[in-house]
Design a protein around this motif. Sequence first.
Motif, PDB file in Angstrom:
ATOM      1  N   SER A  73       0.836  -1.203   0.000  1.00 34.41           N
ATOM      2  CA  SER A  73       0.000   0.000   0.000  1.00 34.41           C
ATOM      3  C   SER A  73       0.877   1.261   0.000  1.00 34.41           C
ATOM      4  O   SER A  73       0.660   2.198  -0.768  1.00 34.41           O
ATOM      5  CB  SER A  73      -0.909  -0.027   1.228  1.00 34.41           C
ATOM      6  N   MET A  74       1.907   1.264   0.853  1.00 34.76           N
ATOM      7  CA  MET A  74       2.818   2.419   0.943  1.00 34.76           C
ATOM      8  C   MET A  74       3.622   2.571  -0.340  1.00 34.76           C
ATOM      9  O   MET A  74       3.887   3.695  -0.785  1.00 34.76           O
ATOM     10  CB  MET A  74       3.768   2.237   2.127  1.00 34.76           C
ATOM     11  N   LEU A  75       4.005   1.431  -0.930  1.00 39.34           N
ATOM     12  CA  LEU A  75       4.728   1.453  -2.208  1.00 39.34           C
ATOM     13  C   LEU A  75       3.913   2.199  -3.258  1.00 39.34           C
ATOM     14  O   LEU A  75       4.434   3.050  -3.983  1.00 39.34           O
ATOM     15  CB  LEU A  75       4.983   0.015  -2.650  1.00 39.34           C
ATOM     16  N   THR A  76       2.611   1.899  -3.341  1.00 35.91           N
ATOM     17  CA  THR A  76       1.789   2.516  -4.387  1.00 35.91           C
ATOM     18  C   THR A  76       1.728   4.032  -4.196  1.00 35.91           C
ATOM     19  O   THR A  76       1.730   4.783  -5.164  1.00 35.91           O
ATOM     20  CB  THR A  76       0.346   1.945  -4.420  1.00 35.91           C
ATOM     21  N   MET A  77       1.713   4.461  -2.921  1.00 37.26           N
ATOM     22  CA  MET A  77       1.654   5.909  -2.664  1.00 37.26           C
ATOM     23  C   MET A  77       2.960   6.595  -3.057  1.00 37.26           C
ATOM     24  O   MET A  77       2.954   7.686  -3.604  1.00 37.26           O
ATOM     25  CB  MET A  77       1.379   6.161  -1.180  1.00 37.26           C
ATOM     26  N   ALA A  78       4.081   5.934  -2.728  1.00 33.36           N
ATOM     27  CA  ALA A  78       5.384   6.541  -3.012  1.00 33.36           C
ATOM     28  C   ALA A  78       5.718   6.498  -4.504  1.00 33.36           C
ATOM     29  O   ALA A  78       6.479   7.321  -4.997  1.00 33.36           O
ATOM     30  CB  ALA A  78       6.479   5.820  -2.206  1.00 33.36           C
ATOM     31  N   ALA A  79       5.137   5.532  -5.226  1.00 36.27           N
ATOM     32  CA  ALA A  79       5.559   5.279  -6.611  1.00 36.27           C
ATOM     33  C   ALA A  79       4.819   6.120  -7.641  1.00 36.27           C
ATOM     34  O   ALA A  79       5.363   6.415  -8.706  1.00 36.27           O
ATOM     35  CB  ALA A  79       5.365   3.793  -6.932  1.00 36.27           C
ATOM     36  N   LYS A  80       3.584   6.490  -7.351  1.00 35.60           N
ATOM     37  CA  LYS A  80       2.742   7.114  -8.376  1.00 35.60           C
ATOM     38  C   LYS A  80       3.377   8.382  -8.938  1.00 35.60           C
ATOM     39  O   LYS A  80       3.881   9.206  -8.188  1.00 35.60           O
ATOM     40  CB  LYS A  80       1.345   7.419  -7.820  1.00 35.60           C
ATOM     41  N   GLY A  81       3.370   8.523 -10.273  1.00 33.00           N
ATOM     42  CA  GLY A  81       3.913   9.710 -10.920  1.00 33.00           C
ATOM     43  C   GLY A  81       5.403   9.637 -11.207  1.00 33.00           C
ATOM     44  O   GLY A  81       5.950  10.510 -11.875  1.00 33.00           O
ATOM     45  N   LYS A  82       6.073   8.590 -10.686  1.00 34.56           N
ATOM     46  CA  LYS A  82       7.530   8.509 -10.866  1.00 34.56           C
ATOM     47  C   LYS A  82       7.889   7.935 -12.240  1.00 34.56           C
ATOM     48  O   LYS A  82       7.135   7.151 -12.823  1.00 34.56           O
ATOM     49  CB  LYS A  82       8.134   7.643  -9.758  1.00 34.56           C
ATOM     50  N   SER A  83       9.069   8.327 -12.724  1.00 37.49           N
ATOM     51  CA  SER A  83       9.611   7.742 -13.946  1.00 37.49           C
ATOM     52  C   SER A  83      10.214   6.381 -13.601  1.00 37.49           C
ATOM     53  O   SER A  83      10.413   6.061 -12.411  1.00 37.49           O
ATOM     54  CB  SER A  83      10.700   8.652 -14.516  1.00 37.49           C
ATOM     55  N   ILE A  84      10.526   5.588 -14.618  1.00 39.39           N
ATOM     56  CA  ILE A  84      11.099   4.267 -14.345  1.00 39.39           C
ATOM     57  C   ILE A  84      12.433   4.358 -13.578  1.00 39.39           C
ATOM     58  O   ILE A  84      12.607   3.658 -12.588  1.00 39.39           O
ATOM     59  CB  ILE A  84      11.207   3.442 -15.648  1.00 39.39           C
ATOM     60  N   PRO A  85      13.372   5.254 -13.963  1.00 43.06           N
ATOM     61  CA  PRO A  85      14.600   5.375 -13.151  1.00 43.06           C
ATOM     62  C   PRO A  85      14.306   5.793 -11.703  1.00 43.06           C
ATOM     63  O   PRO A  85      14.977   5.328 -10.778  1.00 43.06           O
ATOM     64  CB  PRO A  85      15.419   6.454 -13.884  1.00 43.06           C
ATOM     65  N   LEU A  87      11.588   5.018 -10.050  1.00 43.45           N
ATOM     66  CA  LEU A  87      11.042   3.819  -9.393  1.00 43.45           C
ATOM     67  C   LEU A  87      12.155   2.873  -8.984  1.00 43.45           C
ATOM     68  O   LEU A  87      12.131   2.288  -7.907  1.00 43.45           O
ATOM     69  CB  LEU A  87      10.083   3.074 -10.339  1.00 43.45           C
ATOM     70  N   GLU A  88      13.149   2.735  -9.871  1.00 46.59           N
ATOM     71  CA  GLU A  88      14.284   1.860  -9.564  1.00 46.59           C
ATOM     72  C   GLU A  88      15.072   2.404  -8.379  1.00 46.59           C
ATOM     73  O   GLU A  88      15.527   1.653  -7.518  1.00 46.59           O
ATOM     74  CB  GLU A  88      15.166   1.689 -10.806  1.00 46.59           C
ATOM     75  N   ALA A  89      15.215   3.731  -8.320  1.00 51.89           N
ATOM     76  CA  ALA A  89      15.922   4.362  -7.203  1.00 51.89           C
ATOM     77  C   ALA A  89      15.145   4.175  -5.892  1.00 51.89           C
ATOM     78  O   ALA A  89      15.729   3.882  -4.842  1.00 51.89           O
ATOM     79  CB  ALA A  89      16.137   5.845  -7.475  1.00 51.89           C
ATOM     80  N   LEU A  90      13.814   4.298  -5.970  1.00 51.41           N
ATOM     81  CA  LEU A  90      12.967   4.094  -4.785  1.00 51.41           C
ATOM     82  C   LEU A  90      13.108   2.647  -4.289  1.00 51.41           C
ATOM     83  O   LEU A  90      13.239   2.406  -3.085  1.00 51.41           O
ATOM     84  CB  LEU A  90      11.509   4.393  -5.159  1.00 51.41           C
ATOM     85  N   ASN A  91      13.098   1.720  -5.225  1.00 52.11           N
ATOM     86  CA  ASN A  91      13.252   0.308  -4.887  1.00 52.11           C
ATOM     87  C   ASN A  91      14.601   0.057  -4.195  1.00 52.11           C
ATOM     88  O   ASN A  91      14.668  -0.626  -3.168  1.00 52.11           O
ATOM     89  CB  ASN A  91      13.126  -0.536  -6.167  1.00 52.11           C
ATOM     90  N   ARG A  92      15.668   0.661  -4.738  1.00 53.00           N
ATOM     91  CA  ARG A  92      17.002   0.491  -4.127  1.00 53.00           C
ATOM     92  C   ARG A  92      17.028   1.066  -2.719  1.00 53.00           C
ATOM     93  O   ARG A  92      17.593   0.483  -1.799  1.00 53.00           O
ATOM     94  CB  ARG A  92      18.072   1.188  -4.979  1.00 53.00           C
ATOM     95  N   GLU A  93      16.412   2.243  -2.557  1.00 50.82           N
ATOM     96  CA  GLU A  93      16.395   2.939  -1.267  1.00 50.82           C
ATOM     97  C   GLU A  93      15.679   2.080  -0.208  1.00 50.82           C
ATOM     98  O   GLU A  93      16.171   1.884   0.901  1.00 50.82           O
ATOM     99  CB  GLU A  93      15.659   4.272  -1.444  1.00 50.82           C
ATOM    100  N   PHE A  94      14.506   1.548  -0.598  1.00 47.76           N
ATOM    101  CA  PHE A  94      13.722   0.749   0.348  1.00 47.76           C
ATOM    102  C   PHE A  94      14.444  -0.557   0.667  1.00 47.76           C
ATOM    103  O   PHE A  94      14.531  -0.977   1.823  1.00 47.76           O
ATOM    104  CB  PHE A  94      12.333   0.460  -0.237  1.00 47.76           C
ATOM    105  N   ARG A  95      14.983  -1.183  -0.381  1.00 48.82           N
ATOM    106  CA  ARG A  95      15.683  -2.453  -0.207  1.00 48.82           C
ATOM    107  C   ARG A  95      16.893  -2.295   0.732  1.00 48.82           C
ATOM    108  O   ARG A  95      17.139  -3.129   1.594  1.00 48.82           O
ATOM    109  CB  ARG A  95      16.123  -2.956  -1.582  1.00 48.82           C
ATOM    110  N   ALA A  96      17.650  -1.193   0.555  1.00 54.82           N
ATOM    111  CA  ALA A  96      18.813  -0.952   1.406  1.00 54.82           C
ATOM    112  C   ALA A  96      18.383  -0.806   2.869  1.00 54.82           C
ATOM    113  O   ALA A  96      19.041  -1.313   3.781  1.00 54.82           O
ATOM    114  CB  ALA A  96      19.560   0.299   0.945  1.00 54.82           C
TER     115      ALA A  96
END
Length: 162
Positions: A73-85, A87-96
Amino acid sequence: MDLKQLYREVILDHYKRPRNARVIEPSPGLVESRCKNPSCGDRVNLQLLLERGKLADIAFEGVGCAISQASTSMLTMAAKGKSIPELEALNREFRAMIVEGAEPPNAAVLGDLLSLQGVAQLHARVKCAMCGWSALEAALEHRAETNMDEDSSLPASGPEVS
Ligand code: ZN
């Protein structure tokens, strides 16, 4: 209310009232992917609507534990409107933050996702928190399905490692 309690409230709020929990009608630019986490019983079906290289819409359906569903649910809020790069940066940030226990350098982009920081110390729940993210990665790579039990980059689930 201390920070831990506040974070618990945020997680439960997303679990009880998941954001973007719906289905996007089939249309050009729609990609989707499923994730399952058999050791906990979590399932997430994530849909991304990409338009001109940006995430125009995102939705999910899921069942499972509070951490898996709140994280998505939180992912969908943080992701909306983002470009693919982005989104990849958000994924790296959360994963770290979750997998490596790192202090997130760009904490502001994570928003409510910061409430999941404590999961880094709960190895048995890491796969729960990462389930929706695994579906995000898979959807961007046009893979239909991921299984958290087959992801050896994450700590094994189960009480023996918690
Ligand atoms: Zn779970």
